[in-house]
Design a protein around this motif. Structure first.
Motif, PDB file in Angstrom:
ATOM      1  N   VAL A  62      70.094  -2.167  52.166  1.00 22.13           N
ATOM      2  CA  VAL A  62      68.941  -1.693  52.947  1.00 22.13           C
ATOM      3  C   VAL A  62      69.202  -0.297  53.499  1.00 22.13           C
ATOM      4  CG1 VAL A  62      67.629  -2.097  55.065  1.00 22.13           C
ATOM      5  CG2 VAL A  62      68.055  -3.972  53.491  1.00 22.13           C
ATOM      6  N   ALA A  63      70.434  -0.038  53.947  1.00 24.63           N
ATOM      7  CA  ALA A  63      70.765   1.291  54.466  1.00 24.63           C
ATOM      8  C   ALA A  63      70.583   2.352  53.381  1.00 24.63           C
ATOM      9  CB  ALA A  63      72.195   1.306  55.004  1.00 24.63           C
ATOM     10  N   GLN A  64      71.009   2.042  52.153  1.00 26.16           N
ATOM     11  CA  GLN A  64      70.819   2.993  51.059  1.00 26.16           C
ATOM     12  C   GLN A  64      69.347   3.156  50.708  1.00 26.16           C
ATOM     13  OE1 GLN A  64      73.240   3.296  47.619  1.00 26.16           O
ATOM     14  NE2 GLN A  64      74.936   2.122  48.475  1.00 26.16           N
ATOM     15  N   LEU A  65      68.583   2.068  50.761  1.00 26.69           N
ATOM     16  CA  LEU A  65      67.151   2.142  50.489  1.00 26.69           C
ATOM     17  C   LEU A  65      66.447   2.988  51.541  1.00 26.69           C
ATOM     18  CD1 LEU A  65      64.634   1.337  48.936  1.00 26.69           C
ATOM     19  CD2 LEU A  65      64.623  -0.849  50.178  1.00 26.69           C
ATOM     20  N   ASP A  66      66.822   2.822  52.811  1.00 20.95           N
ATOM     21  CA  ASP A  66      66.244   3.618  53.893  1.00 20.95           C
ATOM     22  C   ASP A  66      66.527   5.104  53.666  1.00 20.95           C
ATOM     23  OD1 ASP A  66      64.939   4.114  56.324  1.00 20.95           O
ATOM     24  OD2 ASP A  66      66.804   3.980  57.454  1.00 20.95           O
ATOM     25  N   LYS A  67      67.754   5.427  53.276  1.00 20.24           N
ATOM     26  CA  LYS A  67      68.117   6.818  52.993  1.00 20.24           C
ATOM     27  C   LYS A  67      67.294   7.365  51.839  1.00 20.24           C
ATOM     28  CE  LYS A  67      72.068   9.720  51.684  1.00 20.24           C
ATOM     29  NZ  LYS A  67      73.522   9.724  51.375  1.00 20.24           N
ATOM     30  N   LEU A  68      67.086   6.549  50.799  1.00 20.64           N
ATOM     31  CA  LEU A  68      66.316   6.992  49.641  1.00 20.64           C
ATOM     32  C   LEU A  68      64.862   7.255  50.013  1.00 20.64           C
ATOM     33  CD1 LEU A  68      66.368   7.532  46.582  1.00 20.64           C
ATOM     34  CD2 LEU A  68      65.782   5.111  46.242  1.00 20.64           C
ATOM     35  N   ILE A  69      64.277   6.405  50.856  1.00 17.83           N
ATOM     36  CA  ILE A  69      62.895   6.620  51.298  1.00 17.83           C
ATOM     37  C   ILE A  69      62.767   7.973  51.990  1.00 17.83           C
ATOM     38  CG2 ILE A  69      61.119   5.813  52.902  1.00 17.83           C
ATOM     39  CD1 ILE A  69      62.112   2.955  52.347  1.00 17.83           C
ATOM     40  N   LYS A  70      63.723   8.283  52.858  1.00 20.04           N
ATOM     41  CA  LYS A  70      63.689   9.568  53.564  1.00 20.04           C
ATOM     42  C   LYS A  70      63.855  10.726  52.581  1.00 20.04           C
ATOM     43  CE  LYS A  70      65.459   7.487  57.814  1.00 20.04           C
ATOM     44  NZ  LYS A  70      66.638   7.291  58.681  1.00 20.04           N
ATOM     45  N   GLN A  71      64.706  10.538  51.566  1.00 21.11           N
ATOM     46  CA  GLN A  71      64.881  11.588  50.568  1.00 21.11           C
ATOM     47  C   GLN A  71      63.614  11.783  49.736  1.00 21.11           C
ATOM     48  OE1 GLN A  71      68.365   9.985  48.581  1.00 21.11           O
ATOM     49  NE2 GLN A  71      69.718  11.425  49.612  1.00 21.11           N
ATOM     50  N   TYR A  72      62.941  10.691  49.399  1.00 15.27           N
ATOM     51  CA  TYR A  72      61.674  10.811  48.678  1.00 15.27           C
ATOM     52  C   TYR A  72      60.680  11.652  49.483  1.00 15.27           C
ATOM     53  CZ  TYR A  72      62.682   7.192  45.137  1.00 15.27           C
ATOM     54  OH  TYR A  72      63.193   6.481  44.082  1.00 15.27           O
ATOM     55  N   ARG A  73      60.603  11.362  50.769  1.00 15.49           N
ATOM     56  CA  ARG A  73      59.634  12.068  51.609  1.00 15.49           C
ATOM     57  C   ARG A  73      60.008  13.535  51.774  1.00 15.49           C
ATOM     58  NH1 ARG A  73      57.855   7.176  55.541  1.00 15.49           N
ATOM     59  NH2 ARG A  73      55.641   7.320  55.022  1.00 15.49           N
ATOM     60  N   ALA A  74      61.292  13.807  51.827  1.00 19.12           N
ATOM     61  CA  ALA A  74      61.743  15.189  52.013  1.00 19.12           C
ATOM     62  C   ALA A  74      61.823  15.951  50.697  1.00 19.12           C
ATOM     63  CB  ALA A  74      63.108  15.203  52.696  1.00 19.12           C
ATOM     64  N   GLY A  75      61.631  15.241  49.574  1.00 19.37           N
ATOM     65  CA  GLY A  75      61.724  15.898  48.281  1.00 19.37           C
ATOM     66  C   GLY A  75      63.150  16.184  47.850  1.00 19.37           C
ATOM     67  N   THR A  76      64.122  15.476  48.424  1.00 23.88           N
ATOM     68  CA  THR A  76      65.535  15.721  48.107  1.00 23.88           C
ATOM     69  C   THR A  76      66.188  14.539  47.390  1.00 23.88           C
ATOM     70  OG1 THR A  76      66.230  14.890  50.287  1.00 23.88           O
ATOM     71  CG2 THR A  76      65.795  17.257  50.099  1.00 23.88           C
ATOM     72  N   ALA A  77      65.394  13.584  46.914  1.00 27.33           N
ATOM     73  CA  ALA A  77      65.954  12.408  46.253  1.00 27.33           C
ATOM     74  C   ALA A  77      66.599  12.796  44.932  1.00 27.33           C
ATOM     75  CB  ALA A  77      64.861  11.370  46.020  1.00 27.33           C
ATOM     76  N   PRO A  78      67.629  12.047  44.509  1.00 24.16           N
ATOM     77  CA  PRO A  78      68.200  12.298  43.181  1.00 24.16           C
ATOM     78  C   PRO A  78      67.116  12.183  42.116  1.00 24.16           C
ATOM     79  CG  PRO A  78      69.534  10.725  44.415  1.00 24.16           C
ATOM     80  CD  PRO A  78      68.276  10.934  45.201  1.00 24.16           C
ATOM     81  N   ILE A  79      67.255  12.952  41.045  1.00 27.38           N
ATOM     82  CA  ILE A  79      66.258  12.905  39.980  1.00 27.38           C
ATOM     83  C   ILE A  79      66.231  11.506  39.396  1.00 27.38           C
ATOM     84  CG2 ILE A  79      65.617  13.805  37.722  1.00 27.38           C
ATOM     85  CD1 ILE A  79      66.969  16.419  38.515  1.00 27.38           C
ATOM     86  N   ALA A  80      65.045  10.899  39.397  1.00 26.48           N
ATOM     87  CA  ALA A  80      64.923   9.525  38.938  1.00 26.48           C
ATOM     88  C   ALA A  80      64.794   9.471  37.431  1.00 26.48           C
ATOM     89  CB  ALA A  80      63.705   8.853  39.590  1.00 26.48           C
ATOM     90  N   GLY A  81      65.410   8.451  36.819  1.00 27.99           N
ATOM     91  CA  GLY A  81      65.245   8.239  35.392  1.00 27.99           C
ATOM     92  C   GLY A  81      63.913   7.562  35.136  1.00 27.99           C
ATOM     93  N   HIS A  82      63.339   7.794  33.962  1.00 27.70           N
ATOM     94  CA  HIS A  82      62.078   7.164  33.581  1.00 27.70           C
ATOM     95  C   HIS A  82      62.326   6.121  32.508  1.00 27.70           C
ATOM     96  CE1 HIS A  82      59.061   9.654  35.700  1.00 27.70           C
ATOM     97  NE2 HIS A  82      60.055  10.506  35.730  1.00 27.70           N
ATOM     98  N   THR A  83      61.490   5.087  32.513  1.00 25.98           N
ATOM     99  CA  THR A  83      61.599   4.054  31.500  1.00 25.98           C
ATOM    100  C   THR A  83      60.271   3.930  30.779  1.00 25.98           C
ATOM    101  OG1 THR A  83      60.898   2.343  33.054  1.00 25.98           O
ATOM    102  CG2 THR A  83      63.239   2.731  32.871  1.00 25.98           C
ATOM    103  N   ASP A  84      60.303   3.433  29.569  1.00 26.95           N
ATOM    104  CA  ASP A  84      59.075   3.225  28.812  1.00 26.95           C
ATOM    105  C   ASP A  84      58.435   1.926  29.263  1.00 26.95           C
ATOM    106  OD1 ASP A  84      59.568   5.503  27.344  1.00 26.95           O
ATOM    107  OD2 ASP A  84      60.771   4.415  25.860  1.00 26.95           O
ATOM    108  N   GLY A  85      57.155   2.003  29.624  1.00 21.97           N
ATOM    109  CA  GLY A  85      56.427   0.789  29.958  1.00 21.97           C
ATOM    110  C   GLY A  85      56.680   0.286  31.348  1.00 21.97           C
TER     111      GLY A  85
END
Length: 374
Positions: free
Chosen positions: A263-286
């Motif tokens: 949960v702590a890592q998820l909370d950090k990721l949410i903040k990074q998404y909002r700040a535009g600093t999240a690690p580049i996410a991989g994409h999947t087909d479908g």
């Protein structure tokens, strides 16, 4: 009953001047800058000393909650501000549920801060913060239970842990839908894992969400002695897939501790998404990749490299690892590259498969997964 010492003289302490408690306003900007029900429990040489320390501690804790509410940079630490400076930020405060003995003081505090004083402090420190509320983020905690995906049918440990992220009064709200009929009719666990665009769009519309995160946890049968990966798939309000991030959760003494780390890592990721600093996410087909029954997982890793030919050679070796489906390069910088590994199984199985190709993987104290040649 509230204890309102409206005519009490200020209490002087060694680190500053503390105002007397007064009643607190309920509306407008005052409401945003008011933090309620801050619990304090302090033991000291005397009841008076315990009370003084409890009020200072409560004001500091309230400031930390306020900074969280307005999305202030996590690097701005209230613990490093002296008591006197915090006191000058406080407009007034109210004490409730007060209890004391000869050496112990227990109470709850409602603390109202001076908005401009708080903003001046943050501006002076170069911190970023919000002045208007953003649209909420929805988190859908999907769990594996008996080899099936569960979202609404039962309360899982993963859902219980994720509910600590719930922030409805914040300027950066996070919503964990509770499973009302409107939620159930909008999206199912299978829809969430498959990244069903119409279902994602429906749940987003229910809450006017900015984006939706599907956080897929392997399940309640995982052994906390083994590391694991939580897959976080991000979708915009229209249900379009914005990619995935794999949260590498280390082993922990207990299942509860591992959940808390996730949960702590998820909370950090949410903040990074909002700040535009999240690690580049991989994409999947479908859409999103399920994480149950040995299906595909993703993990961001860093590899230290001296040249592009080394990167080419590394990708060739990764291609020889049976569990790895893809090894996508997300960024290249002097001294190394960041990759997104898509693989079958869990981290332990991936580690063993990499070792057979002369490669090792490990996590730094900062939580970064490093890929190295032996």
């Amino acid at each position: 009953m509230a204890l309102l010492l409206l005519s009490a003289p200020p209490v002087f302490a060694q680190n500053g001047v503390m105002p007397a408690p007064v009643a607190i306003a309920e509306s407008g900007e005052d409401a945003l800058y008011t933090v309620r029900d801050v619990a304090v429990d302090v033991t000291a040489a005397s009841a008076a000393a315990a009370r003084d320390k409890a009020i200072f501690d409560g004001q500091r804790a309230a400031l930390a909650q306020l900074l969280e509410r307005i999305g202030a940079d996590s690097g701005f630490d209230p613990a490093k501000i002296d008591n006197g400076k915090i006191t000058r930020l406080v407009r007034n405060f109210e004490i409730t549920n007060e209890k004391s003995s000869r050496v112990r003081y227990i109470a709850k505090l409602d603390v109202s801060f001076r908005p401009q004083a708080v903003r001046n402090l943050l501006d002076g420190a170069g911190a970023h913060y919000m002045t208007t509320a953003s649209r909420p983020v929805i988190v859908l905690p999907v769990s594996g239970v008996d080899k099936r995906a569960v979202l609404w049918e039962e309360r899982t440990p993963w859902r219980n842990a994720c509910e600590s992220l719930l922030r409805t009064e914040s300027l950066t709200p996070v919503i964990i839908p509770s499973g009302e009929m409107s939620d159930i009719s909008a999206i199912s666990a299978d829809d969430a894992l498959a990244g069903n665009a119409k279902a994602i769009e429906a749940i987003a519309a229910n809450y006017n969400a900015e984006f939706v995160l599907v956080a897929a946890f392997p399940g309640g049968e995982t052994d906390p002695a083994n590391p694991l990966t939580v897959i976080v798939s991000r979708y915009d309000a229209n249900g379009d897939n914005q990619g995935q991030n794999g949260l590498a959760i280390p082993a922990a003494p207990t299942h509860e501790a591992q959940l808390a780390a996730a949960v702590a890592q998820l909370d950090k990721l949410i903040k990074q998404y909002r700040a535009g600093t999240a690690p580049i996410a991989g994409h999947t087909d479908g859409g999103a990749a399920p994480v149950f029954d040995g299906q595909e997982n993703t993990l961001p890793v860093h590899a230290s490299l001296a040249s592009l030919p080394e990167l080419t050679r590394l990708r060739q070796r990764l291609g020889a690892v049976p569990l790895i489906r893809r090894a996508d390069v997300t960024s290249i910088k002097n001294g190394g590259a960041n990759l997104q590994l898509a693989f079958q199984g869990n981290i332990e199985q991936l580690t063993e498969a990499l070792a057979q190709q002369g490669l090792t993987i490990g996590q730094t104290p900062e939580g970064v997964w490093q890929l190295q040649e032996r």
